[in-house]
Design a protein around this motif. Structure first.
Motif, PDB file in Angstrom:
ATOM      1  N   PHE A 141       0.603  14.317  -9.450  1.00  0.00           N
ATOM      2  CA  PHE A 141       1.144  15.657  -9.655  1.00  0.00           C
ATOM      3  C   PHE A 141       1.931  15.775 -10.959  1.00  0.00           C
ATOM      4  O   PHE A 141       2.647  16.767 -11.163  1.00  0.00           O
ATOM      5  N   GLN A 142       1.777  14.865 -11.851  1.00  0.00           N
ATOM      6  CA  GLN A 142       2.392  14.901 -13.158  1.00  0.00           C
ATOM      7  C   GLN A 142       1.303  15.163 -14.185  1.00  0.00           C
ATOM      8  O   GLN A 142       0.219  14.563 -14.122  1.00  0.00           O
ATOM      9  N   PHE A 143       1.570  16.081 -15.158  1.00  0.00           N
ATOM     10  CA  PHE A 143       0.560  16.474 -16.148  1.00  0.00           C
ATOM     11  C   PHE A 143       1.043  16.151 -17.551  1.00  0.00           C
ATOM     12  O   PHE A 143       1.243  17.034 -18.387  1.00  0.00           O
ATOM     13  N   VAL A 150      -2.841  10.530 -20.588  1.00  0.00           N
ATOM     14  CA  VAL A 150      -3.030   9.137 -20.943  1.00  0.00           C
ATOM     15  C   VAL A 150      -3.953   8.518 -19.900  1.00  0.00           C
ATOM     16  O   VAL A 150      -3.931   8.889 -18.711  1.00  0.00           O
ATOM     17  N   ALA A 151      -4.703   7.532 -20.301  1.00  0.00           N
ATOM     18  CA  ALA A 151      -5.683   6.926 -19.407  1.00  0.00           C
ATOM     19  C   ALA A 151      -5.017   6.339 -18.180  1.00  0.00           C
ATOM     20  O   ALA A 151      -5.491   6.504 -17.049  1.00  0.00           O
ATOM     21  N   LEU A 152      -3.915   5.585 -18.360  1.00  0.00           N
ATOM     22  CA  LEU A 152      -3.245   4.973 -17.213  1.00  0.00           C
ATOM     23  C   LEU A 152      -2.764   6.041 -16.252  1.00  0.00           C
ATOM     24  O   LEU A 152      -2.942   5.911 -15.033  1.00  0.00           O
ATOM     25  N   ILE A 153      -2.175   7.018 -16.799  1.00  0.00           N
ATOM     26  CA  ILE A 153      -1.678   8.085 -15.948  1.00  0.00           C
ATOM     27  C   ILE A 153      -2.825   8.822 -15.291  1.00  0.00           C
ATOM     28  O   ILE A 153      -2.758   9.210 -14.121  1.00  0.00           O
ATOM     29  N   ILE A 165       0.839  -1.210   0.000  1.00  0.00           N
ATOM     30  CA  ILE A 165       0.000   0.000   0.000  1.00  0.00           C
ATOM     31  C   ILE A 165       0.866   1.248   0.000  1.00  0.00           C
ATOM     32  O   ILE A 165       0.577   2.236  -0.662  1.00  0.00           O
ATOM     33  N   ILE A 166       1.926   1.152   0.750  1.00  0.00           N
ATOM     34  CA  ILE A 166       2.821   2.316   0.791  1.00  0.00           C
ATOM     35  C   ILE A 166       3.425   2.565  -0.586  1.00  0.00           C
ATOM     36  O   ILE A 166       3.506   3.704  -1.067  1.00  0.00           O
ATOM     37  N   VAL A 167       3.858   1.523  -1.226  1.00  0.00           N
ATOM     38  CA  VAL A 167       4.464   1.693  -2.550  1.00  0.00           C
ATOM     39  C   VAL A 167       3.437   2.258  -3.534  1.00  0.00           C
ATOM     40  O   VAL A 167       3.718   3.214  -4.273  1.00  0.00           O
ATOM     41  N   ILE A 168       2.286   1.643  -3.515  1.00  0.00           N
ATOM     42  CA  ILE A 168       1.246   2.124  -4.458  1.00  0.00           C
ATOM     43  C   ILE A 168       0.876   3.561  -4.165  1.00  0.00           C
ATOM     44  O   ILE A 168       0.736   4.393  -5.081  1.00  0.00           O
ATOM     45  N   GLY A 169       0.722   3.840  -2.911  1.00  0.00           N
ATOM     46  CA  GLY A 169       0.365   5.205  -2.536  1.00  0.00           C
ATOM     47  C   GLY A 169       1.411   6.198  -2.937  1.00  0.00           C
ATOM     48  O   GLY A 169       1.114   7.301  -3.424  1.00  0.00           O
ATOM     49  N   THR A 170       2.659   5.812  -2.746  1.00  0.00           N
ATOM     50  CA  THR A 170       3.759   6.735  -3.092  1.00  0.00           C
ATOM     51  C   THR A 170       3.798   6.982  -4.587  1.00  0.00           C
ATOM     52  O   THR A 170       3.911   8.116  -5.049  1.00  0.00           O
ATOM     53  N   ILE A 171       3.689   5.925  -5.331  1.00  0.00           N
ATOM     54  CA  ILE A 171       3.788   6.076  -6.788  1.00  0.00           C
ATOM     55  C   ILE A 171       2.601   6.849  -7.329  1.00  0.00           C
ATOM     56  O   ILE A 171       2.749   7.782  -8.127  1.00  0.00           O
ATOM     57  N   THR A 172       1.451   6.499  -6.933  1.00  0.00           N
ATOM     58  CA  THR A 172       0.253   7.175  -7.472  1.00  0.00           C
ATOM     59  C   THR A 172       0.199   8.627  -7.019  1.00  0.00           C
ATOM     60  O   THR A 172      -0.291   9.491  -7.763  1.00  0.00           O
ATOM     61  N   GLN A 200      -4.473  10.877  -5.935  1.00  0.00           N
ATOM     62  CA  GLN A 200      -5.249  11.938  -5.310  1.00  0.00           C
ATOM     63  C   GLN A 200      -5.991  11.408  -4.100  1.00  0.00           C
ATOM     64  O   GLN A 200      -6.167  12.103  -3.094  1.00  0.00           O
ATOM     65  N   GLY A 201      -6.402  10.155  -4.168  1.00  0.00           N
ATOM     66  CA  GLY A 201      -7.060   9.538  -3.026  1.00  0.00           C
ATOM     67  C   GLY A 201      -6.123   9.441  -1.844  1.00  0.00           C
ATOM     68  O   GLY A 201      -6.492   9.739  -0.701  1.00  0.00           O
ATOM     69  N   PHE A 202      -4.955   8.937  -2.115  1.00  0.00           N
ATOM     70  CA  PHE A 202      -3.998   8.846  -1.020  1.00  0.00           C
ATOM     71  C   PHE A 202      -3.692  10.225  -0.447  1.00  0.00           C
ATOM     72  O   PHE A 202      -3.544  10.349   0.795  1.00  0.00           O
ATOM     73  N   THR A 203      -3.600  11.186  -1.311  1.00  0.00           N
ATOM     74  CA  THR A 203      -3.329  12.538  -0.832  1.00  0.00           C
ATOM     75  C   THR A 203      -4.466  13.038   0.019  1.00  0.00           C
ATOM     76  O   THR A 203      -4.247  13.635   1.083  1.00  0.00           O
ATOM     77  N   MET A 204      -5.659  12.754  -0.394  1.00  0.00           N
ATOM     78  CA  MET A 204      -6.798  13.185   0.383  1.00  0.00           C
ATOM     79  C   MET A 204      -6.838  12.477   1.730  1.00  0.00           C
ATOM     80  O   MET A 204      -7.172  13.084   2.765  1.00  0.00           O
TER      81      MET A 204
END
Lengths: 1246, 222
Positions: free
Chosen positions: B157-159, B173-176, B145-152, B184-188
């Motif tokens: 914040f990438q456009f 891109v859809a994946l991005i 979860i930590i890894v996923i949260g960190t990466i996502t 954004q969920g993790f950030t919230m």
């Protein structure tokens, strides 16, 4: 008594020189000049009634040379600088470009074939009576002649000529060339004649009779009409030309009039002619005033071989051996006072048959004036009149058989009595077109013939332009067949344009009844000007600027003498086929006004811009462009300027049938309109061009002669200003015409005392405004009616009185004309020229909307092109409706004082016909003529000052800013409710906790709490623990339980040293407070190092250490007392554990980052609940061994220690739990409520 | 000078505390002068205490004492901060401000170096060297979860723009785009947890305050 022509004083008739001023009263005789008196002709005038008084010897005549001008004296005496004078007699300087014969070598030769009888018929010139300054040739010319095409009307002959004609002194036949100043052209002719005709040398010894030109012939003038030339009035020699048709050389010759002293009677030429010329009518060439012998010698003409007296006199003007003198030339032609070239122009018969009949024909002796082999040679040579002048008289005019006719003609020419030159009056005189009078044109000299041939050849190649034929219509006698105008070369077209005769149609059209009496008589040549194809112009566009070169003006069809016609070509055809593009390169430079006269009027509805564009296009594309009417003429009549090229091209045929005649000439013929005279500088634009006849000419013509109908498409109309003068009654008609006419330029408007638009705000009259409106200046001339009121606006402070202002600017010639002219009353519905209303310039019904979109309009025109309403709308609609009132004053309308609904168009100036022009702003108050306020040496008007103040007020308001009214504060009920609930909840929990009642259970001991507890518990004995108290008093309630719990455990061990330090200023106090709360255990040896400055840098420095000599931060405790610890860096303390108690995450990060990589020491973090998320990564990475978070871990930690929970801790725990629960519930409830409300709002919006 | 007994000191202190507490809590009804007075007093007292602490615990022992020690080395070394201090004072005059730039540059340079160095060595590198997936059971799940949260969260914040949607808006891109939604969920969640902690901290503080007031009131009763 004889009145001196110079000083005006009376002198005895016997005097030859004025007693007062010394001016010659009578022309010099041959004897006085030293010439051998020639045998006086049989028809010479009877001897003078008065005995001749011997006069002092004449001064030796200067040796004629090429550089001297024998006529200079005469010119200086009579001709001054009157620009209106034209003809060979005028100064060469003044003729300038108008000298049609500039590049032509006149062949003034006195051919040896001149019959001797003609010379004998020349009246003797009383040379002895003229001791003064008059050359013999003039004195001879003043002798009355029996026949002569050019005989001055009665009363028009200067006195000195009259006297000469009345005397029987034989003309001096022998006069050495050294004694008389012979002009260069005469000298050349003399040499030429001397070489070509030796027999001519005999003429030198023969009496030299100076034929009085018809136009100089005083017999055409009644004695009563003789007037001294008033200053600014037309000289006598011109006056003598007024009614050439009325003059009969024979009649004049028969008329014996006392020769008055020179200068005393302007009709001296006439008198001389009357005295000297035989009274019996002569059909052939009649002896004119004996010409000086030297003239004959120059011309190489002897008296024996000289032709008729008329011819003989002008042999020097005639090519040798070309035109044999014809003794049977019509008397009328020979005695015409008007040059043939002028007489022939009046081809259109007028209603005044008598006047027409009385106009003597043009002298045909002048070869250069004679058409090549077409026209019979005029045998009669006007006495004293050069052949070229005699031949210029319309040949179709019946010669005046008697002086009475001539005299009768004079009263019919009211302009004559008013001082208008006779030649002008004669031009206005109605001319009849009779077959008999359709005599061939005056003899055209060879050079003219050659020119005409060339032009004709050139014209045949180009598209005929009707208007081109109109150029010379005015010069062609009425009834004469139109001579086709071949397409001349570029050099010749220009020269011949004005000499072209109108088409045949024009004479026919000119026969339309325009006969109304009351019109001033005009010579045929002049009457033919306006009597040509006068057709109302089609859609008329307001004329451009007066003096611009744009083509405009109506077409004019006037009779053109053949000789002139041939100048432009062999025959003038109804359709002009010359290329007007070559006009500019014509040899003869036409005056500016002449070229512009012939521009046809543009199509109706054409705006000035269209006209300009069309003119531009016409110039560039249309080879058959019509001549351009000068702008000043077009503007006067308000006629459109150059029409579109397509329109011009579309009607080439029609335009070709309309010869172009200058307006001023056309008007004299009494035509309603005259074709514009083509010129090198202008082009025919459309056949519907209208030519404006000057009023002064129209008034002189008076009679609306039959306008020559050009084509149906082209109906030139009399210019407004001409129409106004000719309309009747003069006073009411003029304003009527003026009102209906388009707006004249301001300068014209002011002349007539009728200021149109102000001079400061000229406007181009709309296409609907019409040429039928009489210019204001014309209206003011006759009636003085006030002009239309000036527009206000820009001229708010300045309100000049245009009438008063402009009226003073009327040119002198016009002002003088006012005095001279007596506008005759005209029948109703007619103008001064007698043009019927139908022929007057009116607004055309048709308004062809010329699409100029396809035209290459310059950008400045596109914006103002007609129909471009969007531009104005866009410009006007740029401002929103919410513009404050202050800005309203700065709007365009407020500044300029005019609305932008209808963009104003300029009417004068370079921006004429341009719309949307920003009006100039006056700087001076015209009423007071006072300069406004001066601002930095700048003149500021009141209006400017007002706008400046408005702008300053706007800027000041910006500086003040906008005061926003404070809104009434409202109590946040929701916030209060929530806050109250929370307080109640927490307060309740706290209260209960104080009652030793646990509201909530003890927290579960987390792993992290256990780890921390175990780590501290497992510290070796005597370990040093560094504790960093990184929290402030505001967070002490949450952090102090943690710090107390840890200290409590460390204190219980008793063998661990704790070093406390902080990077916060209030940290040492917190440490002390927490240490004070430790009740169990020993805290001896524990040091509170206090505050370490620098934040992370201080920690880094603490870790790194200080330089020797630099005080270490751990050298002193928090009270500043030195400690027993001799360490300079953290490592020197040998900590076993670092406990970081921090309420903020930054402080924890700083300790972790600075200490952990360098010291590699286990670290425990006791942080607040708000910093816990940021601290867990460090625990994940095992940089932190344990993390104790907030009150709950403090309670749990205490529970592990089995320490007593303090009341504060309990209250905090209970309150935190209850409060958090309440907060959660409130958050949930609020989320539900506000979420549902937002959802409903979103649905409502959708 | 007024000396108070502990009881009196507690009483005065308590009262002041109560007043200030009430004054600060009066912000609930809006900004008011009582709140501003209490706020200004608190800030003033805090700043005053800090100044005193800095003077007595920083300037005097580490600047004044060396300068007055008579040790040339100490004086020399202590003179460097004095010089820098004087250069900073020159910053007040625009004409000589350029001289104060030297001290400012020294301070900024040192601070930047310490901060950047510590961030790299203390946070970035250790965090980078941390094994992404470790442990077992819940620990392993937590690491995942930590890894996923960190990466996502980083992706959120990438456009990266690949193209435009039908409406013309820039679209990743859809994946991005979906990974960004997760991040954004993790950030919230993180922000929520932080907010919760702040609330807990505040409640705790409030509770402790109320408890103190209650105790003070209790001490007032005779």
């Amino acid at each position: 008594m004889v009145r001196c022509g110079m000083c005006g004083k009376q002198n005895p008739a016997s005097n030859a020189v004025c007693e007062f001023c010394g001016a010659r009263l009578r022309p010099m005789t041959a004897e006085e000049l030293g010439l051998t008196p020639s045998t006086p002709p049989a028809s010479s005038a009877p001897p003078s009634e008065e005995p001749r008084v011997p006069e002092p010897p004449l001064p030796a005549a200067p040796t004629p040379s090429d550089e001297e001008d024998p006529f200079a004296e005469l010119r200086d005496q009579y001709f001054d600088d009157d620009p209106t004078l034209i003809g060979a007699s005028a100064s060469k300087d003044r003729i300038g470009k108008q000298d049609l014969f500039q590049d032509v070598e006149p062949d003034f030769t006195f051919g040896p074939d001149e019959p001797a009888e003609t010379s004998q018929q020349k009246p003797a010139t009383p040379q002895d009576d003229f001791p003064g300054s008059i050359p013999d040739w003039l004195s001879e010319a003043s002798k009355p002649r029996d026949t002569g095409p050019l005989q001055t009307p009665l009363g028009a002959m200067p006195d000195w000529l009259q006297e000469e004609t009345s005397t029987s002194t034989p003309p001096p036949s022998s006069l050495s060339a050294d004694e008389i100043d012979i002009p260069d052209w005469l000298g050349q002719a003399e040499s030429k004649s001397a070489t070509t005709s030796p027999a001519q040398s005999e003429a030198e010894n023969e009496p030299f009779s100076l034929d009085v030109p018809d136009w100089l012939d005083a017999t055409a003038r009644s004695e009563s009409t003789r007037q001294m030339p008033v200053e600014d009035q037309t000289p006598d020699w011109l006056s003598g030309l007024e009614s050439p048709a009325d003059e009969d050389a024979t009649t004049r010759a028969q008329t014996t009039q006392p020769m008055s002293p020179i200068g005393s009677d302007p009709n001296w030429l006439e008198d001389q002619a009357e005295e000297e010329l035989p009274r019996e009518p002569s059909t052939g060439a009649e002896p004119s005033a004996a010409l000086p012998d030297w003239l004959y010698r120059v011309a190489g003409v002897t008296q024996e071989t000289s032709p008729s007296p008329d011819e003989e006199d002008l042999d020097w003007l005639r090519p040798s051996a070309e035109m044999p003198a014809s003794e049977e030339s019509p008397v009328n032609e020979s005695t015409s006072p008007i040059p043939d070239w002028l007489q022939d122009a009046a081809e259109i018969p007028t209603s005044q048959a008598e006047a027409a009949q009385s106009v003597p024909p043009v002298e045909q002796d002048a070869d250069w004036l004679r058409p090549p082999a077409e026209m019979p040679v005029e045998s009669a040579i006007a006495e004293g009149v050069p052949d070229w002048l005699q031949d210029a008289a319309p040949s179709d005019r019946p010669a005046a058989e008697s002086e009475g006719e001539l005299e009768a003609e004079a009263p019919q020419a009211p302009l004559i009595s008013t001082g208008i030159p006779d030649w002008l009056t004669q031009a206005a005189a109605p001319q009849e077109e009779t077959p008999a009078e359709a005599a061939p044109l005056a003899q055209v000299p060879d050079w003219l013939e050659q020119k005409s041939e060339e032009i004709e050849a050139a014209e045949t190649e180009t598209e005929p332009i009707k208007a081109h034929t109109e150029d010379l219509e005015w010069l062609r006698p009425a009834g004469e067949e139109t001579v086709g105008v071949p397409e001349p070369s570029s050099e010749q077209t220009e020269a011949a344009d004005w000499l072209r005769v109108p088409s045949e149609e024009q004479p026919a059209e000119s026969q339309a009844p325009t006969e109304e009496a009351g019109e001033a008589e005009l010579p045929g040549w002049l009457s033919g000007l306006g009597l040509g194809a006068v057709t109302p112009s089609e859609p008329e566009v307001p004329a451009p600027t007066p003096m611009s070169e744009e083509p405009s003006g109506p077409e004019l069809e006037v009779g053109v003498p053949d000789w002139l016609a041939e100048m432009g070509g062999s025959k003038f055809e109804p359709t002009l086929e010359h290329d007007h593009e070559h006009d500019e390169a014509a040899e003869v430079e036409l005056p500016d006004w002449m070229p512009g006269l012939e521009t046809a009027s543009p199509e109706s509805g054409q705006s000035h811009q269209e006209v300009m564009v069309s003119s531009q296009e016409a110039e560039s594309t249309s080879p058959t462009a019509e001549p351009e009417v000068p702008d000043w003429l077009a503007s006067i009549s308000g006629e459109p300027s150059a029409p579109a090229a397509p329109s011009a091209q579309a009607e080439p045929a029609s335009s070709a049938t309309e010869p172009e005649v200058p307006d001023w000439l056309a008007s004299m013929g009494g035509e309603t309109s005259m074709p514009a005279t083509p010129s090198a500088e202008t082009e025919l634009t459309s056949p519907t061009a209208e030519l404006e006849v000057p009023d002064w000419l129209a008034s002189m013509g008076g009679e609306p002669s039959v306008p020559a109908a050009p084509s149906s498409a082209a109906e030139p109309e009399a210019p407004d200003w001409l129409s106004s003068l000719g309309s009747e009654p003069a006073a009411p008609a003029v304003p009527t015409d003026l009102e209906s006419e388009p707006e004249a330029p301001d300068w014209l408007a002011g002349l007539g005392g009728q200021p149109s638009e102000s001079a400061m705000q000229p406007e181009i009259p709309s296409p609907a405004e019409q040429p039928s409106e009489t210019p204001d200046w014309l209206a003011g001339i006759g009636t003085g009616t006030p002009a239309t009121p000036q527009e206000e606006g820009l001229l708010g402070d300045f309100e000049p009185s245009p009438s008063a202002e402009l009226s003073t600017d009327s040119p002198d010639w016009l002002a003088d004309l006012d005095d001279m002219l007596e506008v005759p009353s005209t029948p109703a519905g007619e103008d001064l020229l007698g043009f019927p209303e139908s022929l007057q310039i009116t607004e055309t019904a048709e308004e062809e909307d010329i699409d100029i979109s396809a035209a290459e309009l310059p950008e400045w025109l596109r914006g103002v092109a007609p129909g471009d309403e969007g531009a104005s709308e866009r410009a006007a609609g740029g401002l929103s409706a919410n513009v404050p009132s202050e800005l309203a004053g700065l709007r365009f309308e407020a500044i300029t004082g005019e609305r932008r609904d209808e963009p104003a168009t300029e009417t004068v100036g370079a921006l004429k016909d341009v719309t949307g022009v920003i009006r100039p702003e006056l700087l001076f108050d015209g009423a007071s003529l006072q300069v406004g306020n001066l601002v930095d040496q700048l003149i500021v008007t009141n209006e400017q000052q007002r706008r400046i103040s408005t702008l300053e007020a706007l800027l000041e308001r910006e500086k003040r800013g906008v005061v926003v009214a404070a809104q009434p504060s409202t109590i946040p009920l929701v916030r209060l409710l929530i806050s109250l609930l929370m307080l109640l909840t927490i307060a309740g929990a706290v209260f209960l906790s104080t009652q030793n009642t646990d509201v909530v259970p003890d927290p579960r001991t987390s792993i992290e709490v256990s780890a921390a507890h175990d780590l501290i518990a497992k510290l070796p004995s005597g370990s040093n623990v560094v504790m960093a108290f990184e929290y402030e008093p505001e967070t002490a309630a949450e952090m102090e339980p943690l710090s107390v719990a840890i200290l409590q455990q460390l204190a219980r061990r008793g063998d661990v040293h704790v070093y406390m330090m902080t990077t916060r200023a209030a940290g040492p106090a917190m440490a002390e407070h927490a240490l004070a709360a430790v009740t169990n255990g020993s805290t001896d040896g524990w040091v509170n190092f206090g505050y370490i400055s620098g934040g992370s840098k201080g920690i880094s420095g603490l870790v790194i250490g200080t330089l020797p000599g630099v005080v270490s931060p751990i050298s002193y405790d928090y009270r500043g007392k030195s400690t027993e610890v001799t360490a300079s860096r953290l490592a020197d303390l040998n900590p076993s554990l670092i406990v970081i108690i921090s309420s903020r995450w930054d402080d924890l990060r700083a300790w972790v980052e600075q200490v952990e990589p360098k010291a590699d020491l286990p670290m425990i973090a006791a942080i607040s609940a708000s910093s816990a998320p940021m601290a867990y990564p460090y625990m994940q990475n095992e940089q932190l061994k344990a993390i104790v978070v907030g009150v709950n871990d403090a309670v749990a930690y205490g529970a592990l220690e089995n320490s007593d929970r303090s009341p504060g801790l309990r209250a905090a725990w209970n309150g935190q739990v209850v409060g958090s629960v309440a907060a959660v519930l409130l958050i949930l409830i609020g989320s539900l409520i506000y979420g549902f409300r937002a959802f409903r709002q979103q649905q409502e919006q959708e | 000078m007024i000396s108070l007994s502990p009881a009196q000191a507690d009483l005065v202190g308590g009262a002041l505390g109560f007043l200030f507490t009430v004054a600060l809590l009066s912000y609930l009804i809006g900004d008011n002068p009582l709140y501003r007075i209490a706020l200004h007093i608190f800030i003033g007292v805090s700043v005053g205490y800090i100044v005193l602490v800095v003077i007595y615990q920083a300037l005097v022992p580490r600047l004044v004492a060396p300068l007055t020690s008579g040790d040339p080395v100490s004086i020399g070394l202590a003179g460097v901060p004095v010089i820098l201090f004087l250069l900073l004072l020159l910053k007040l005059n625009p004409r000589t401000s350029w001289l104060g730039s030297l001290a400012v540059a020294f301070m900024i340079g040192v601070g930047t170096a310490v901060a950047v160095g510590g961030a790299i060595t203390g946070t970035l590198l250790p965090q980078s060297n941390m094994p992404l997936l470790k442990g077992d059971g819940l620990a392993f799940l937590s690491s995942i979860i930590i890894v996923i949260g960190t990466i996502t969260t980083l992706i959120a914040f990438q456009f990266w723009i690949r193209g435009r949607s039908a409406s013309g808006d820039a679209q990743r891109v859809a994946l991005i785009r979906y990974a960004g939604y997760v991040g954004q969920g993790f950030t919230m969640i993180t922000l929520g947890v932080i907010y919760a902690g702040m609330i807990l901290s505040g409640i705790a503080i409030l509770s402790e305050r109320l408890s103190t007031l209650y105790g003070w009131f209790l001490n007032l009763r005779p």
